[in-house]
Design an enzyme around this catalytic site. Structure first.
Site, mmCIF file in Angstrom:
data_model
loop_
_atom_site.group_PDB
_atom_site.id
_atom_site.type_symbol
_atom_site.label_atom_id
_atom_site.label_comp_id
_atom_site.label_asym_id
_atom_site.label_seq_id
_atom_site.Cartn_x
_atom_site.Cartn_y
_atom_site.Cartn_z
ATOM 1 N N CYS A 165 -18.005 -15.848 -40.239
ATOM 2 C CA CYS A 165 -16.865 -16.747 -40.239
ATOM 3 C C CYS A 165 -17.096 -17.879 -41.252
ATOM 4 C CB CYS A 165 -16.593 -17.399 -38.899
ATOM 5 S SG CYS A 165 -15.901 -16.300 -37.679
ATOM 6 N N HIS A 192 -41.387 16.754 -34.714
ATOM 7 C CA HIS A 192 -41.218 16.372 -33.313
ATOM 8 C C HIS A 192 -39.743 16.269 -32.928
ATOM 9 C CE1 HIS A 192 -45.479 15.814 -32.872
ATOM 10 N NE2 HIS A 192 -45.483 15.108 -33.996
ATOM 11 N N GLU A 196 -34.746 1.267 -44.844
ATOM 12 C CA GLU A 196 -33.848 0.374 -45.586
ATOM 13 C C GLU A 196 -32.838 1.201 -46.403
ATOM 14 O OE1 GLU A 196 -32.966 -2.551 -45.508
ATOM 15 O OE2 GLU A 196 -32.109 -3.006 -47.459
ATOM 16 N N ARG A 224 -18.545 -13.708 -45.685
ATOM 17 C CA ARG A 224 -19.076 -13.967 -44.344
ATOM 18 C C ARG A 224 -18.175 -13.446 -43.237
ATOM 19 N NH1 ARG A 224 -22.294 -18.670 -43.436
ATOM 20 N NH2 ARG A 224 -23.666 -18.747 -45.216
ATOM 21 N N GLU A 244 -24.337 1.257 -44.219
ATOM 22 C CA GLU A 244 -23.539 0.029 -44.333
ATOM 23 C C GLU A 244 -22.365 0.195 -45.271
ATOM 24 O OE1 GLU A 244 -26.159 -3.975 -44.069
ATOM 25 O OE2 GLU A 244 -26.813 -2.600 -45.609
ATOM 26 N N LYS A 261 -21.666 -11.226 -43.677
ATOM 27 C CA LYS A 261 -22.942 -11.780 -44.138
ATOM 28 C C LYS A 261 -23.347 -12.948 -43.247
ATOM 29 C CE LYS A 261 -25.671 -11.624 -47.840
ATOM 30 N NZ LYS A 261 -26.339 -10.373 -48.197
ATOM 31 N N LYS A 321 -28.785 0.988 -45.964
ATOM 32 C CA LYS A 321 -27.849 0.716 -47.073
ATOM 33 C C LYS A 321 -26.741 1.764 -47.107
ATOM 34 C CE LYS A 321 -28.761 -2.366 -47.728
ATOM 35 N NZ LYS A 321 -29.477 -3.562 -47.552
ATOM 36 N N ASN A 344 -16.895 -21.366 -35.564
ATOM 37 C CA ASN A 344 -17.817 -20.274 -35.845
ATOM 38 C C ASN A 344 -18.790 -20.236 -34.682
ATOM 39 O OD1 ASN A 344 -19.347 -18.320 -36.994
ATOM 40 N ND2 ASN A 344 -20.162 -19.590 -38.650
ATOM 41 N N GLY A 345 -18.930 -19.079 -34.045
ATOM 42 C CA GLY A 345 -19.856 -18.971 -32.923
ATOM 43 C C GLY A 345 -19.191 -18.319 -31.723
ATOM 44 N N TRP A 399 -14.579 -13.357 -38.666
ATOM 45 C CA TRP A 399 -15.241 -12.105 -38.284
ATOM 46 C C TRP A 399 -15.203 -12.099 -36.770
ATOM 47 C CZ3 TRP A 399 -19.631 -10.704 -35.463
ATOM 48 C CH2 TRP A 399 -20.053 -9.372 -35.628
HETATM 49 N N1 HGA Z 1 -15.700 -16.271 -31.476
HETATM 50 C C1 HGA Z 1 -14.770 -16.606 -32.511
HETATM 51 C C2 HGA Z 1 -15.490 -16.895 -33.817
HETATM 52 C C3 HGA Z 1 -16.236 -15.683 -34.295
HETATM 53 C C4 HGA Z 1 -17.361 -15.964 -35.267
HETATM 54 O O1 HGA Z 1 -17.938 -17.014 -35.330
HETATM 55 N N2 HGA Z 1 -17.728 -15.000 -36.090
HETATM 56 O O2 HGA Z 1 -18.792 -15.218 -36.971
HETATM 57 C C5 HGA Z 1 -13.729 -15.526 -32.695
HETATM 58 O O3 HGA Z 1 -13.917 -14.370 -32.297
HETATM 59 O O4 HGA Z 1 -12.693 -15.838 -33.271
#
Ligand code: HGA
Length: 609
Positions: free
Chosen positions: A2, A505, A482, A27, A489, A604, A486, A99-100, A74
């Site tokens: 975010c 195995h 790794e 991000r 991803e 990211k 990649k 964010n969080g 995100w």
């Molecule tokens: N929980 C919030 C923010 C998501 C977040 O920080 N993503 O990195 C949401 O879902 O909108």
């Protein structure tokens, strides 16, 4: 994850906010939004999809404002949609970006609904907006309302709050998710990463855990978690303004792959003597601490975890120091036994990886000799909170799939191995030989990039495949991991890595002509063992892609494509062999037409748990 941007200025800030989001888009990129105060009214625009969608909407209906906040999301709680996009609003008065994760959002939501608040989104974030609004009804100003509100929040947040009734300020709070204040002249800014604000300032103040700050055009006031006013040091950023540009390259990832020789040169610069690693490499006081180390515990996530796994092989075989490696999200939630004279090492590109940071904080009271972080972002939480820091100097890494951060982490770890080895029986000749190998590494990396054309051709053969296996032995096993990561991803092809000796195995059952098998085969003491594993695959009709040392004597045939990798010091082969695997993933993704720099569902700088 975010991206957050906010500004308080005399001029219209909308373009600054949208450009800031564009720079942070790596991000989080499922939706984006902006809100400003315009003639005392809250104006908000949100769009599902990338920042471009929002920028087009802003162009189509300009809503200027001198105070504003913006966000690129995100999703953690609630699907990506316009309705769930930030900013979230309470009563057309307060707007919030976050964010969080607010862990007690369900309980708070119930309380707020009982108090008459109506929720418009499925997010956890919306509780912040209504909670601050509710408290604000009885508090003198926005600052004290936010200070009271954050006491009720459990979980992690970097949040910015704007109030139309007090529109010449933003109040911001940090706990578990980074925020940085950008200082301008007669205007000030806030963001989740300094990169967003480089077009407008180079002067930054990093908030610390528990800080709440009030930002106006002409002032910044910071309060610690107990509400005491505090001074936080101002930093001048050295990050290049162009860090957010692709230059001549089609994607950031390709640019970053090609930057590796230069990034490694920078990482080595000033840190190597004639035949040893300089004592100051890991910071003041490092030499004293490293001398005492008899055990290393490394904690990391994702790609950084793979660099840690390579280091484990090196630590034990070269530095004679025992070494454990653990995924941070596991380490932080289990009881572990700390070995005597143990050093805790954390590895993270951003220095804000939530699980790694939590692991460091947990380890503080466990009896380690000290902590060292290997990190790419100066001023980040891991750097600030660790006893020692090794900066990887890779430059800003924008592609979500990590490339140059990984190889420069390996270089940092290689130097740590030399520094520890010096006190644990690594001979002066061996050190001198390894220092020479490090010095010649950038040229070897440059040489390996010339394989790009051959790899691009081979990538055609992968485009219709759904599964793949990566094999390696010894310190190349984590490189196989790794390589598989990649490919997953960015091309969305299922890829698994195995230590080649494990094939018999179980995984041999999977081998058929539809399953490409990628092998990393430097010319080391395990080569003959690896060759036997390759034969086991050939005998079962598997199609092999062998990245082999030019002197390893593999020959291409109908079922085996051999890609000749330049010869290098066996110690550093894990770093060298990484580049062709990065190129392979990149070209497969190009053929598949995926979004290389912003692959689906990822982001990211993983600042949530
Ligand atoms: N929980 C919030 C923010 C998501 C977040 O920080 N993503 O990195 C949401 O879902 O909108």
């Amino acid at each position: 994850m975010c991206g957050i941007v906010g500004a308080v200025a005399q001029r219209d800030v909308v373009d600054i906010l949208v450009e800031g989001l564009r720079r942070l888009e790596y991000r989080g990129y499922d939706s984006a939004g902006v809100a400003v105060v315009n003639n005392g009214e809250l104006k908000r625009l949100r769009r599902l999809g990338k920042v471009k969608e929002l920028a087009d909407a802003v162009d189509a209906s300009p809503t200027p404002g001198g105070t504003g906040i913006a966000h690129t999301r995100w999703a953690t709680h609630g699907e990506p949609s316009e309705r769930n996009a930030h900013p979230h609003v309470s009563n057309d008065q307060l707007a919030v970006v976050h964010n969080g994760i607010i862990e007690n959002h369900t309980a708070l939501k119930k309380e707020l609904e009982a108090a008459g608040y109506r929720f418009d989104s499925q997010t956890d974030t919306e509780v912040i907006a209504h909670l601050v609004h509710k408290i604000r009804q009885e508090s003198d100003d926005l600052l004290s309302a936010v200070q009271q509100a954050v006491k009720k929040l459990d979980g992690a947040y970097g949040t910015v709050i704007m109030d139309t009734n007090d529109s010449d300020r933003l109040v911001v709070a940090r706990s578990g998710s980074p925020l940085v204040i950008g200082l301008g002249i007669g205007e000030n800014f806030i963001a989740s990463d300094q990169l967003a604000l480089l077009p407008v300032t180079r002067r930054f103040v990093f908030l610390e855990e528990g800080d709440v700050a009030e930002i106006t055009r002409t002032s910044v006031r910071v309060f610690d978690k107990d509400g005491n006013p505090v001074e936080r040091e101002e930093h001048e950023s050295t990050i290049s303004y162009d860090a957010g540009d692709k230059g001549q390259y089609r994607h950031f990832m390709l640019k970053e792959i090609h930057e590796q020789p230069h990034a490694v040169t920078n990482t080595l610069e000033g840190r190597l003597g004639k035949d040893s690693v300089l004592d100051e490499t890991f910071g003041n006081g490092a030499a004293e601490l490293l001398k005492k180390v008899k055990h290393v515990q490394i904690v990391a996530c994702g790609t950084s975890y793979h660099s840690a796994m390579v280091a484990r092989y090196w630590m034990e075989s070269l530095a004679n120091v025992s070494c454990n490696v653990e995924i941070a999200s596991e380490f932080r939630y289990r009881k572990s036994v700390v070995q005597p004279n143990s050093l805790l090492v954390t590895i993270s590109q951003s220095g804000e990886t939530a699980d790694t940071l939590a692991a460091l904080r947990l380890a503080k009271d466990l009896g380690y000799l000290g902590s060292l972080t290997i990190c790419n972002v100066a001023g980040s939480s891991l750097v600030r909170e660790s006893d020692l820091a090794f900066m990887t100097r890779a430059g800003a890494e924008i592609g979500v799939a990590s490339t140059k951060a990984f190889t420069t982490q390996l270089v940092g770890l290689a130097m740590l191995v030399l520094s520890l080895g010096k006190h644990n029986g690594l001979s002066a000749e061996q050190q001198a030989d390894m220092v020479q190998a490090l010095k010649s590494l950038p040229a070897k990396l440059e040489e390996s990039l010339s394989l790009a054309e051959r790899i691009e051709e081979l990538a055609e053969e992968f485009a219709d495949k759904h599964h793949s296996l990566f094999l390696g032995r010894g310190d190349q096993y984590p490189i196989a991991m790794e390589g598989a990561l990649k490919l997953k991803e960015i091309s969305y092809i299922h890829a698994e890595a195995y230590a080649a000796g494990e094939l018999k195995h179980g995984p041999l059952a999977l081998i058929d002509a539809q399953m490409p098998i990628i092998v990393v085969a430097p010319n080391n003491e395990l080569l003959e063992k690896l060759k036997s594993n390759v034969e086991e695959v050939r005998a079962r009709g598997g199609i092999l892609y062998v990245f082999a040392d030019v002197e390893a004597n593999f020959e291409s045939d109908e079922n085996m494509r051999v890609i000749d990798v330049p010869h290098c010091h066996p110690w550093l082969a894990p770093i060298l062999y990484t580049l062709p695997l990065q190129l392979l993933s990149y070209y497969v993704a190009i053929i598949k037409g995926t979004d290389v720099d912003q692959p689906r569902n990822l982001a990211k700088s993983v600042t949530v748990e």
